[in-house]
Design a protein around this motif. Sequence first.
Motif, PDB file in Angstrom:
ATOM      1  N   LEU A   1       0.089 -39.596 -38.831  1.00  0.00           N
ATOM      2  CA  LEU A   1       0.737 -39.084 -39.257  1.00  0.00           C
ATOM      3  C   LEU A   1       3.128 -38.261 -39.005  1.00  0.00           C
ATOM      4  O   LEU A   1       3.663 -38.797 -40.019  1.00  0.00           O
TER       5      LEU A   1
ATOM      6  N   SER B   1       1.091 -39.833 -46.133  1.00  0.00           N
ATOM      7  CA  SER B   1       1.937 -38.907 -45.693  1.00  0.00           C
ATOM      8  C   SER B   1       1.398 -36.792 -45.974  1.00  0.00           C
ATOM      9  O   SER B   1       0.608 -36.835 -45.277  1.00  0.00           O
TER      10      SER B   1
ATOM     11  N   GLN C   1      -2.427 -36.684 -46.643  1.00  0.00           N
ATOM     12  CA  GLN C   1      -2.751 -36.568 -45.205  1.00  0.00           C
ATOM     13  C   GLN C   1      -2.870 -35.621 -44.926  1.00  0.00           C
ATOM     14  O   GLN C   1      -3.541 -34.354 -44.066  1.00  0.00           O
ATOM     15  N   ILE C   2      -1.721 -35.207 -45.374  1.00  0.00           N
ATOM     16  CA  ILE C   2      -1.009 -32.848 -44.892  1.00  0.00           C
ATOM     17  C   ILE C   2      -2.501 -31.931 -45.411  1.00  0.00           C
ATOM     18  O   ILE C   2      -3.048 -31.284 -45.253  1.00  0.00           O
TER      19      ILE C   2
ATOM     20  N   GLN D   1     -11.799 -43.322 -46.922  1.00  0.00           N
ATOM     21  CA  GLN D   1     -11.949 -42.257 -45.794  1.00  0.00           C
ATOM     22  C   GLN D   1     -13.399 -42.375 -46.700  1.00  0.00           C
ATOM     23  O   GLN D   1     -14.107 -41.868 -45.769  1.00  0.00           O
TER      24      GLN D   1
ATOM     25  N   GLU E   1      -5.136 -33.047 -47.193  1.00  0.00           N
ATOM     26  CA  GLU E   1      -6.184 -33.146 -46.462  1.00  0.00           C
ATOM     27  C   GLU E   1      -7.093 -32.695 -45.455  1.00  0.00           C
ATOM     28  O   GLU E   1      -7.889 -32.311 -44.839  1.00  0.00           O
ATOM     29  N   ALA E   2      -6.087 -32.567 -44.617  1.00  0.00           N
ATOM     30  CA  ALA E   2      -6.146 -31.842 -43.322  1.00  0.00           C
ATOM     31  C   ALA E   2      -6.218 -30.283 -43.354  1.00  0.00           C
ATOM     32  O   ALA E   2      -6.809 -29.631 -42.649  1.00  0.00           O
TER      33      ALA E   2
ATOM     34  N   ARG F   1      -9.317 -44.891 -40.086  1.00  0.00           N
ATOM     35  CA  ARG F   1      -7.998 -44.773 -40.945  1.00  0.00           C
ATOM     36  C   ARG F   1      -7.087 -44.347 -40.467  1.00  0.00           C
ATOM     37  O   ARG F   1      -6.471 -44.953 -42.099  1.00  0.00           O
TER      38      ARG F   1
END
Length: 203
Positions: free
Chosen positions: A3, A103, A106-107, A164, A109-110, A170
């Motif tokens: 990431l 990216s 992903q942020i 995913q 999602e996290a 990933r």
Amino acid sequence: MLLYLLDLIGVAVFAVSGVLVAAHSGMDLLGGLALAALTAIGGGTLRDVLLNRDPIFWVKDARYLLVILGAAGLTMLYLACFPPPGQSFLIADALGLALFAISGAQIAEAAGLSPLIVVLMGTITGTAGGMLRDVMCARVPLIFQQDLYATAAIAGIVAYLVLQKLGAPRNVAVSVGVVVILLTRLLAVIGGMHLPRLHLIAT
């Protein structure tokens, strides 16, 4: 780490696109640096504000600003010696869109957000910086033009999320998402792909 690398590469590529637009607009060196920074961190900054992430990513890690300075400086040196390659702006913008959209997704999602918000945050991360760049240069933002732009980001993020969900590694999901965005955007530019126009029935 993946990431972080995506973020740094996306920042560098969008900084290059900012300098290219500044050069075409006749800006000076300071204007080129400012536009490079606005393009590179505008989308991520808006994402962090909306997600209430504190501090904002480039305030927390100054390496982002160093990458912008390095990429912008090298691009300016290149342009002082050589003309920009054909379609260089569109290629740099497409690559930046792909890297930042994934990216940003992903942020989100996290942070445990729903898939719809993940798609929205990824799309904002990928498109907002370029939109601010174009507005500052009195250009029609690419996102409002006919060829696919935000749609490409959405398609890539959805592909990433689906992979995913299906249990793909990933790094595979990330790679496929980036490729989907990049290919969709380039096909739109080269082949003239676009969404249907709105039509009003005459009264």
